[in-house]
Design an enzyme around this catalytic site. Structure first.
Site, PDB file in Angstrom:
ATOM      1  CB  SER A  92      35.648  -7.874  -2.918  1.00  0.00           C
ATOM      2  OG  SER A  92      35.696  -8.008  -1.523  1.00  0.00           O
ATOM      3  CG  ASP A 104      28.375 -22.227  -5.490  1.00  0.00           C
ATOM      4  OD1 ASP A 104      28.835 -22.687  -6.563  1.00  0.00           O
ATOM      5  OD2 ASP A 104      29.088 -21.706  -4.612  1.00  0.00           O
ATOM      6  CE  LYS A 124      41.692  -7.939  -1.480  1.00  0.00           C
ATOM      7  NZ  LYS A 124      40.987  -8.511  -0.311  1.00  0.00           N
TER       8      LYS A 124
END
Length: 697
Positions: free
Chosen positions: A476, A487, A501
């Site tokens: 999460s 990123d 998830k």
């Protein structure tokens, strides 16, 4: 066992008054099946659930014949996951409704769902009667010298042809259960007493089946075809869910789920009694519960909510759990008893902590700061009251980073192993400590609208070398943060693929109970979903956790990984050129590291054992399998000990390090583990490569 969960319902153990079922010695009264009929409230709730799913679930899936078939198949799996209750004749009688479930649900007709469940209850009663008769009158006649085998997993097995075939199967399954207990050290008299008590207890629980139990199971077969986190909560379970969400965590600190007849630990809550005991782990199975010094209550075959009620209790009270460790080889039912004291899990116990590990590389000394982060927390009450000293993940980590920089560390490792997530706001704000400013996560709703959450403040708290250490239980908010760091090219992500998830749920009230409904999906700033795949590390470590058992991808009907258009953000490419060389250096070290060598060997052995499709019901053969496994494990452990200059073991005991290698832990109070030290070494490698490039320039 693959995909054999019933209801797949997980509960966080919180404060609640203890209630236990005491079982009478005599047989339970037969279940009155005629009394099990859907109520008007349940019919209305089913119609409301159908409409909410059709109109508001993220997938917007049509309730048609294709979905009807999935509901039917899912419901069958809920009722008989291991295909050991129904006969082919039962299945043939059900099959005419496989493509009618949608029409029945749309009209509020629950009769077929109830009829299928009542047939399952009949079969279950027959199985318990058969097993008790055999245990009480024919136990000594069981022959463990034959060449008979039994399937390890019957999920895809053929249904028993008729009642006679079913009786042969039940007899073989009872033989297997008796044999497992024999090999764990129990004599026939104790085995008989244990199993008779277990089956009589199950008879009583079957006799107490309510209409609500059937309704919940049936409607969840529909809900979980949409995705595994969409779930109907009965009025009782909805009340429990509200208690869990509103109180401070108080209990043993474990998230549980049903797995066939067992209650399995899904994950441990950071800083909870279960985690601090260092005696429990994800995928361990709870088979018994006792209050303080009371007699152990066998809980195999119990519903999840019943087990949770038994484990819950007031702060300061003691509970004993009998567990079968996940590290046991298949067929090994040996268990251990873990003593725990229920207590509140305080915010400060879960707070971020720091330490420094000293490393040497090529004759140079390096200091690596480590920040252990068990969860993404925020003291909402103090925050809303305007308390300037409210506690939060971001505030604590900022302070720790400043302290580490004063101590002149050469790099920082953020340890997010076993971090199950928490506050989305904190995941966003923590990302802001390491980037100047920009988007942190994208949230796409049912309508396809994308909300961009970002860090609006310019400035960076720490811009030095950074690694984020994750494992399969990092989930999460942890995945959102790790994905953003990857990123932006701001940090190396190291460890295992994370849980996966990437969905958002909301509670929708019904006239009768509640519906937990998936309404949105998380995406990284690159446009990649965190759903299903999780965050894939730049440099991977081996894991003793089986990804087929743990993680989003292990859940049936899990929503897929996908992408959306990326956000506008500026990514640094400074780490990318070094990843291949860092991977090579890591592999060279790992090939010589005793703990890494042991872990890879253990993984290979466990995969080999789990790959067995059948187990012998011959006692000598089964014992030889277990002995061979333990012998190979002992060789691996002693090879590791010899390489580290430690004394070899003459034999393996259940608490030996070979059962639970201290590789994968983020306990800040323990010595740095092999994975943490190696992550520090990778950061040192990065420093040296960057220095070489700067020198060449």
């Amino acid at each position: 066992m693959k995909g054999s969960n019933t209801l797949r319902q997980s509960c966080l153990i919180a404060l609640m008054t203890f209630s236990a079922t005491t079982f009478a010695a005599e047989k339970a009264a037969p279940l009155d099946l005629d009394q099990l009929q859907p109520t008007r409230d349940q019919v209305v709730a089913s119609l409301n659930t159908v409409e909410l799913l059709r109109r508001h679930h993220y997938n917007r899936t049509r309730l048609d014949d294709a979905l009807s078939a999935q509901v039917y198949d899912t419901y069958l799996k809920h009722l008989d996951a291991q295909r050991s209750l129904f006969t082919q004749q039962d299945i043939d009688s059900f099959a005419e409704n496989r493509l009618r479930m949608d029409d029945l649900l749309l009209s509020g007709d629950l009769s077929v769902g109830f009829a299928m469940h009542k047939r399952q209850l009949q079969r279950l009663e027959q199985r318990l009667d058969f097993s008790l008769e055999l245990l009480q009158n024919q136990l000594s006649d069981l022959d463990f010298s034959t060449d008979q085998d039994i399937l390890v997993d019957r999920e895809d097995a053929a249904w028993a042809k008729d009642d006679d075939a079913l009786h042969l199967l039940w007899r073989a399954q009872l033989k297997d259960e008796v044999l497992r207990l024999k090999l764990s050290g129990k004599n026939l008299e104790d085995i008989q007493s244990l199993l008779v008590k277990r089956y009589k207890g199950q008879q009583i629980r079957v006799s107490q089946t309510r209409s609500e139990d059937i309704f919940q199971n049936y409607i969840n077969a529909l809900a979980q075809v949409y995705d595994p986190h969409t779930q109907y909560l009965s009025p009782e379970n909805a009340e429990n869910f509200d208690i869990n969400m509103s109180l401070s965590l108080e209990g043993i600190g474990a998230v549980l789920q049903s797995d066939n007849e067992y209650t399995k630990i899904m994950r441990l809550v950071p800083a909870g009694p279960a985690q601090r005991s260092q005696q429990l782990a994800a995928a361990d199975r709870i088979v018994g519960v006792a209050q303080a010094e009371d007699e152990m209550v066998d809980v195999i075959g119990w519903r999840l909510d019943e087990v949770v009620k038994l484990i819950r209790g007031p702060k300061g009270s003691n509970v004993r759990l009998e567990v079968i460790p996940a590290s046991n080889p298949p067929g090994d039912m040996s268990s251990k008893v873990v003593n725990l004291t229920r207590e509140a899990i305080k915010l400060e116990d879960q707070a971020a902590k720091s330490r420094i590990i000293d490393l040497k590389n090529q004759g140079h000394d390096y200091r690596i700061g480590v920040i252990d982060l068990p969860g993404f927390y925020l003291d909402f009450k103090a925050y809303r009251q305007g308390d300037p000293d409210y506690r939060s993940t971001t505030r604590d980590v900022r302070r720790l980073l400043e302290e580490l920089e004063k101590q002149k560390v050469d790099g920082v490792v953020l340890d997010l192993r076993d971090n199950g997530g928490g506050s989305l706001q904190e995941a966003t704000e923590l990302t802001g400590l390491f980037i100047d400013q920009g988007p942190t996560v994208l949230v796409r709703n049912t309508e396809g609208d994308v909300q961009v959450l970002d860090d609006p403040e310019s400035g960076v708290t720490y811009n030095g070398p950074l690694a984020v250490l994750v494992n399969r239980l990092s989930a999460s908010a942890s995945e959102i943060f790790a994905g953003a760091m990857q990123d932006y090219g701001r940090a190396l992500v190291i460890g295992e693929p994370t849980f996966g998830k990437g969905t958002v749920q909301s509670i929708q009230p019904l006239n009768h109970g509640e519906l937990k409904l998936t309404l949105a999906k998380f995406y990284r700033v690159s446009g990649q979903s965190t759903q299903h795949r999780g965050v894939v590390p730049d440099i991977s470590y081996p894991s003793l956790l089986d990804s087929k058992e743990i993680g989003e991808s292990a859940l049936p009907h899990a929503m897929p990984w996908d992408t959306i258009p990326p956000a506008r953000y500026s990514s640094s490419q400074q780490l990318k050129p070094f990843v291949a060389q860092l991977q090579k250096s890591h592999e060279t070290r790992a090939a010589k590291d005793p703990d890494f060598i042991y872990t890879l060997s253990r993984l290979g052995l466990d995969d080999e054992i789990k790959g067995r499709e059948t187990l012998p019901l011959n006692e000598a053969k089964r014992k030889q399998q277990l002995n061979d496994y333990e012998s190979r494990l002992l060789v691996m452990e002693n090879t590791r000990r010899n390489a580290k200059g430690e004394e070899p073991l003459a034999s393996l005991e259940k608490d030996d390090p070979a059962d639970e290698v201290a590789l994968n832990t983020n306990d800040a109070d323990k010595e740095p583990d092999a994975f943490l030290v190696e992550t520090g070494q990778i950061l040192v490698d990065l420093l040296q490569l960057e220095h070489q490039v700067a020198k060449a320039d």
